[in-house]
Structures are given as structure tokens and as C-alpha cells.
Design an enzyme around this catalytic site. Structure first.
Site, PDB file in Angstrom:
ATOM      1  N   CYS A 166     109.135  26.331  53.594  1.00 29.61           N
ATOM      2  CA  CYS A 166     108.581  27.446  54.369  1.00 29.61           C
ATOM      3  C   CYS A 166     109.457  27.794  55.565  1.00 29.61           C
ATOM      4  CB  CYS A 166     107.200  27.083  54.886  1.00 29.61           C
ATOM      5  SG  CYS A 166     105.999  26.871  53.594  1.00 29.61           S
ATOM      6  N   VAL A 196     110.661  31.441  56.494  1.00 30.87           N
ATOM      7  CA  VAL A 196     110.102  32.176  57.631  1.00 30.87           C
ATOM      8  C   VAL A 196     111.225  32.793  58.464  1.00 30.87           C
ATOM      9  CG1 VAL A 196     108.879  31.902  59.822  1.00 30.87           C
ATOM     10  CG2 VAL A 196     107.936  30.902  57.758  1.00 30.87           C
TER      11      VAL A 196
HETATM   12  S1  SF4 Z   1     105.706  23.344  55.021  1.00 35.46           S
HETATM   13 FE1  SF4 Z   1     105.766  24.667  53.212  1.00 35.46          FE
HETATM   14  S2  SF4 Z   1     107.363  23.807  51.901  1.00 35.46           S
HETATM   15 FE2  SF4 Z   1     106.833  22.246  53.417  1.00 35.46          FE
HETATM   16  S3  SF4 Z   1     105.303  20.975  52.358  1.00 35.46           S
HETATM   17 FE3  SF4 Z   1     104.206  22.535  53.570  1.00 35.46          FE
HETATM   18  S4  SF4 Z   1     103.825  24.227  52.134  1.00 35.46           S
HETATM   19 FE4  SF4 Z   1     105.437  22.916  51.231  1.00 35.46          FE
END
Ligand code: SF4
Length: 522
Positions: free
Chosen positions: A152, A156
Site C-alpha cells: 500500500c 499511496v
Molecule cells: S499495508 Fe497494505 S500491503 Fe501491507 S499488509 Fe496491509 S493491506 Fe497488505
């Protein structure tokens, strides 16, 4: 107290008086607990219809999701290719989670690296991490391909993998011709199955998009099989076995069945088995490509149809009798090879098993949850056995999937009580198990909370969990089983029937009172 002479595992240890006292102390001093009566009052309320209505109005919160995130799927996909190192561009914690998730499920070490973006990378972008990360990963672990996905954090801030990888090569950190396929896998959309699909398309794109000249559909006489996010190792093996029995040359595109099941013989194998780069390059020359889990392979389907010009057969996941029949007949039609006697015999055995067991399964109500193709295949097997699927939760389904599922239910008299809950989570399922109790729940290990909670209300409310799905952390080696093909249906029916019989035994254990159902004499 632990002593060298008597080392206790956690369960009896935590029942010792000093541990009980220590736990109580912690609760009294630090937890600011509500009184036990209040906790019970709220628990009871959460089992009511009134609470269920509020629960289903929830919009901005998921509780106990019946899915995982995109890069987890991308990592599994990459593990299925020969000498390939999965590489996640983003936060280290996410990758620790993927590794431990697979590690706890498969009971195997999982090789996967991260370029560990931290605060500075989040502000200035993660290109520098990728320069060092790709160079180090290649030098240390000597892969022949590095498959990059994202967490993520990288998504982002909008890191551009294509540009970063190109720049890494231009700057000489890794050779220009070293394969680094990639996929953007933002976890705020989709799920682990989308991540698998994205990574697969990324790998195929990297090896075949610009090299289609001279490729001729059908010229290698082979069939391609794309498994999708698949964690039952027996499912890879059963496809290979069935194709060998049919004398069909098959290419399994992503096959992690070796690397996730290495022997303990003193040698650590970071890489083992997997689809080779030569097989990927040759894949467009196949007669056709069969998607084993079509509902989760939308991007793959488009790529295979548009780039390889393959006609992708419209098939369901080969679970149960009908859909395995259709699968094998399609293979036969595409290759001109007849279905051999050995598979006809295996089918006959499945029919025999179903006839033997259907009386125990008939009319039993099953709630279930999981990924779209698995859930649909499981419903198909239940209906074929005369069992009744009731609450069907699939968090990562599409509108088209819901329609197809409703059609499947409508086609069987055993489907009339089935209701589909797209986008729902296990907290929704918990409510349903209280207000409209099924006999059993089918799903991954997380259903254990629902079993515990329903039992807490009283033994007559308990909904036992049958563990079929992913992840399965709290039981061993179930991932080595098979769920597809005739063999898979036999194993699923065996599991379901024995769960019914276990429950019957548990309910009729009273000596001289309820033990009339023992099916034994002495
Ligand atoms: S931050 Fe995003 S990529 Fe990382 S474990 Fe959580 S949902 Fe998955």
C-alpha cells in the site's frame, strides 16, 4: 512453574495457579475491564436479530475479513516460477506478514524479499530502495527472475515500477537483460486473488508481449493450465496426473507445488521446481489455455485472449462430478485424446462414495466462506450430495459472480435456502450463525472464532468448523490435500461426512443414555 524436568506446553502451563494469579493481576491493574455481567450482556446482544440488522448496516469498517491483500497473492504467483524470487517494493512489515502467513499455512520456509521502504522513502519515493534492493537480492540469492509487486505504501505515494526498474537497469545495478516482471498490487482494491492475477499477467507480459512474432496457436500441441491463487498442493498434482493419464502434454503456468513441499534431507532449497522461462515463452504456441479458477483470472483471460489469441474455454472450477466431467470433456475435445478408462473408473468411485455418504449429508445445512471459485465449487459439491448451502459469504466476488451463484442455487432443490452475501466479512457470518443456525461452517481457520462464540452461548448453539480453504494455521498438512477433480471431490466428501459423524458421536457419548448411535458392538 516451568522446570527442566517438566516443561509444559502453553495450555497446561497457563492453568497453573501462579500463571492464573499473574493474569488476574494484569487484568485488575492494567485492563480497566468492564464487569463480567456487562460483558455477558453485550455478548448476548451481539447474538440477536436486532444486532444483526445493525451489523449489516456497517459501511466503513471490516471486522475479520474473509480475504487477504493483493501482494500476498502476487508472492504466491511468483513462487510458482523456476528460480524466481518474489520481491515486494514497500514496507518490511507487510512482507513479514506474507512470509509468516504462508509459513504457518504450508509449514515451509518462504523466500521473499522486501526493499524495506521507511519514512524517507515515503516522502521522496522508493527508487533508491529499488536500486539497492534489486542489486542485493540478485547478488545474495542468485535468482534467475525477480518478480516485483507493491504494498500500500508504495501505491499511496504513486511509485512507478516500470520507470524504477528501467532506471535500475540503466544505472547498472542489474543487467539489462535480467528478467524483472512486475505488477502494481494496491491493497485498497481487490484481494489476494486480484494480486495473483495481476502478477501473472505481469510475468506473461514480460516474456511474451513483444515476442509474439512466429508464435502459432496449437503448434506445440500442448495445453496451458492457469491455477490462480491455489494453496492445495494436491490440486497441482491432480491436474498433472489427470493430463498424464490422458496423454496430454500440459504446462502448468505457475506451479509452486515443489518449492512449498521440499523434503527434509539436509539440503535447503530456496528454489525448487516451478514453471520454466522456456515454458512461459512457449505458452502462446499451445492449443488453448484453461483457467482453473476463472472468476479470479479476469486480467489473465483478457491477456491470453488478446495477446496469445487463445480461445479460453468457458468452464467452471473442476470441483464435483459435473464440472470435472465438463473439464475433462473439454480437454478431450481440444486435444482429440479420449478420456481413459482409469479416469472413468475414478469417476465411478466418486459416485460410489457419494452414494455411500449422501444419507449423512442430505439436508444438512452448511454455511461457507472463501474465494469466489472455491466457494462456487464447494456449493456445487454440496448440492450434488443433497446438502444445503445456506449462508454463502464471499468478500471478493463480483456482481456477475453473485448472479451465477444465485442461478446455481436456483437449479437445485437443495439450493432454496441458500443466500449469497457478497462483500461480507466473518463478523457478518457470526451474526448469521447465531440467528439462523447452520449445522456446520466451512472455511479457513478464522471460523474458529465463530465456533467458539456460538459454543459460548450454549452447546446447542455451537456451529462446528470444517477447515477447508486458506489459511489453515491451526491444523497440520491439510494443504497437501486435493479439492479439484474426482479425487478432490472424494476427499471433500470424506471430510464433510466424517465431520457429520464426529458431531454425531460427540452428541451421543452418554454411556447407556445416548450411545445408541455408536454403529459398533463389543
Ligand atoms: S499495508 Fe497494505 S500491503 Fe501491507 S499488509 Fe496491509 S493491506 Fe497488505
Amino acid at each position: 512453574m516451568q522446570t527442566v524436568d517438566e516443561i509444559k506446553p502453553c495450555y497446561p502451563l497457563f492453568r497453573d495457579d501462579d500463571y492464573k494469579a499473574s493474569l488476574k493481576n494484569k487484568q485488575d491493574l492494567f485492563e480497566e475491564r468492564h464487569p463480567a455481567e456487562k460483558v455477558q450482556e453485550v455478548f448476548k446482544w451481539t447474538t440477536s436479530k436486532e444486532y444483526q440488522e445493525l451489523n449489516f448496516k456497517r459501511e466503513a469498517l471490516t471486522v475479520d475479513p474473509a480475504k487477504a491483500c493483493q501482494p500476498l497473492g502476487a508472492v504466491l504467483c511468483a513462487l510458482g516460477f523456476e528460480k524466481t524470487l518474489p520481491y515486494v517494493h514497500g514496507s518490511q512489515g507487510c512482507v513479514a506478514y506474507f512470509r509468516s502467513y504462508f509459513n504457518r499455512h504450508f509449514k515451509e520456509p518462504i523466500s521473499c524479499v522486501s526493499d524495506s521502504m521507511t519514512e524517507d522513502a515515503a516522502v521522496f519515493g522508493g527508487q533508491k530502495n529499488m536500486f539497492d534492493g534489486l542489486e542485493n537480492a540478485k547478488a545474495m540469492y542468485k535468482p534467475e527472475m525477480i518478480a516485483v509487486s507493491t504494498t500500500c505504501m508504495a501505491e499511496v505515494i504513486g511509485d512507478d515500477l516500470n520507470a524504477f526498474i528501467t532506471n535500475t537497469k540503466k544505472a547498472g545495478h542489474i543487467p539489462e537483460d535480467f528478467p524483472v516482471p512486475f505488477a502494481h498490487t494496491p491493497s485498497f482494491v481487490g484481494s489476494h486473488v486480484t494480486g495473483w492475477d495481476n502478477m501473472f499477467e505481469g510475468i506473461m507480459r514480460s516474456f511474451t508481449l513483444n515476442t509474439m512474432e512466429g508464435k502459432v496457436v496449437g503448434s506445440n500441441q500442448k495445453l496451458n493450465f492457469v491455477p490462480g491463487f491455489e494453496t492445495y498442493l494436491g490440486n497441482f498434482r491432480v491436474i498433472k496426473r489427470m493430463m498424464a493419464e490422458m496423454d496430454v502434454e500440459a504446462t502448468l503456468l505457475s506451479d509452486p507445488s515443489e518449492v512449498l513441499d521440499t523434503p527434509a534431507d539436509g539440503e535447503f532449497r530456496m528454489y525448487s521446481g516451478g514453471t520454466t522461462q522456456a515454458e512461459i515463452k512457449d505458452a502462446p504456441n499451445a492449443v488453448s489455455t484453461i483457467l482453473i479458477q476463472p472468476w479470479q483470472l479476469e486480467k489473465t483471460r483478457k491477456y491470453v485472449e488478446n495477446t496469445w489469441n487463445h480461445e479460453v474455454p468457458k468452464l467452471n472450477i473442476p470441483m464435483g462430478i459435473d464440472w470435472t466431467d465438463e473439464f475433462l470433456m473439454k480437454v478431450s475435445e481440444l486435444t482429440g485424446k479420449p478420456i481413459p478408462e482409469s479416469l472413468a473408473k475414478e469417476r465411478g468411485r466418486l459416485v460410489d462414495i457419494m452414494s455411500d455418504s449422501h444419507a449423512w449429508l442430505h439436508g444438512k445445512k452448511f454455511a461457507l466462506y472463501g474465494d469466489p471459485d472455491f466457494v462456487m465449487g464447494m456449493v456445487k459439491i454440496l448440492l450434488e450430495c443433497g446438502a444445503e448451502p445456506t449462508h454463502i459469504v464471499c468478500n471478493n466476488s463480483s456482481k456477475r459472480w453473485v448472479k451465477a451463484m444465485e442461478k446455481l442455487l436456483a437449479e437445485s432443490p437443495f439450493g432454496v435456502n441458500g443466500k449469497v452475501y457478497p462483500g461480507a466479512d466473518l463478523w457478518h457470518m457470526r451474526s448469521l450463525c447465531f440467528t439462523d443456525k447452520p449445522d456446520f461452517l466451512i472455511g479457513n481457520s478464522y471460523g474458529k472464532f465463530i465456533q467458539r462464540d456460538t459454543l459460548h452461548k450454549g452447546p446447542e448453539f455451537e456451529v462446528p468448523l470444517i477447515r477447508i480453504g486458506f489459511p489453515l494455521f491451526d491444523r497440520h498438512h491439510l494443504h497437501r490435500q486435493t479439492t479439484i477433480g474426482y479425487e478432490g471431490a472424494m476427499q471433500v466428501v470424506t471430510t464433510l461426512t466424517n465431520a457429520v459423524l464426529e458431531k454425531l458421536d460427540a452428541d451421543t457419548m452418554g454411556m447407556g443414555t445416548t450411545d445408541y448411535n455408536f454403529d459398533l458392538i463389543r
